[in-house]
Motif scaffolding. Structure first.
Motif, PDB file in Angstrom:
ATOM      1  N   ILE A   1      -5.132   0.486  -5.670  1.00 23.62           N
ATOM      2  CA  ILE A   1      -5.302   0.937  -4.282  1.00 23.62           C
ATOM      3  C   ILE A   1      -6.665   0.481  -3.758  1.00 23.62           C
ATOM      4  O   ILE A   1      -6.777  -0.021  -2.642  1.00 23.62           O
TER       5      ILE A   1
ATOM      6  N   LEU B   1       2.050   1.793  -3.515  1.00 21.27           N
ATOM      7  CA  LEU B   1       0.972   2.211  -4.401  1.00 21.27           C
ATOM      8  C   LEU B   1       0.619   3.678  -4.205  1.00 21.27           C
ATOM      9  O   LEU B   1       0.382   4.408  -5.178  1.00 21.27           O
ATOM     10  N   VAL B   2       0.591   4.123  -2.963  1.00 17.60           N
ATOM     11  CA  VAL B   2       0.267   5.524  -2.682  1.00 17.60           C
ATOM     12  C   VAL B   2       1.370   6.447  -3.210  1.00 17.60           C
ATOM     13  O   VAL B   2       1.090   7.472  -3.841  1.00 17.60           O
TER      14      VAL B   2
ATOM     15  N   LYS C   1      -6.503  -3.224  -3.117  1.00 16.48           N
ATOM     16  CA  LYS C   1      -5.690  -3.492  -1.927  1.00 16.48           C
ATOM     17  C   LYS C   1      -6.512  -3.251  -0.665  1.00 16.48           C
ATOM     18  O   LYS C   1      -6.489  -4.060   0.265  1.00 16.48           O
TER      19      LYS C   1
ATOM     20  N   LEU D   1       0.818  -1.210   0.000  1.00 18.44           N
ATOM     21  CA  LEU D   1       0.000   0.000   0.000  1.00 18.44           C
ATOM     22  C   LEU D   1       0.860   1.272   0.000  1.00 18.44           C
ATOM     23  O   LEU D   1       0.575   2.188  -0.778  1.00 18.44           O
TER      24      LEU D   1
END
Length: 83
Positions: A74, A37-38, A77, A34
């Motif tokens: 996202i 991804l952010v 996830k 995560l």
């Protein structure tokens, strides 16, 4: 030179799509980070802003599509992660 940008945009954007498809089909998000991804999403947003500033259609197109892909990963996830 913009043609080179469009070829690069197509390749880098297309390279990301199999991961989105695989994650959507398997619902397995265990290998997705995560924080990565952010950070990736924020970076792509900044590249989009830069592309708009430079008036580069290839950068705008590629990054707009990649933003959608990043948002989907996202979302997957957050939705499918084991709790």
């Amino acid at each position: 030179m913009e043609i080179v940008g469009f070829i690069a945009a197509c390749l880098t954007t297309a390279a990301f799509l199999p991961q989105v498809y695989k994650t959507w089909k398997t619902k397995d998000v265990s290998s997705l980070s995560l924080p990565m991804l952010v950070m990736f999403f924020v970076g792509i947003c900044l590249w989009l802003i830069y592309g708009v500033y430079k008036e580069s259609p290839s950068m705008i197109c590629a990054n707009a599509i990649t933003i959608v892909s990043a948002i989907m990963l996202i979302y997957f996830k957050l939705k499918y992660q084991k709790q």
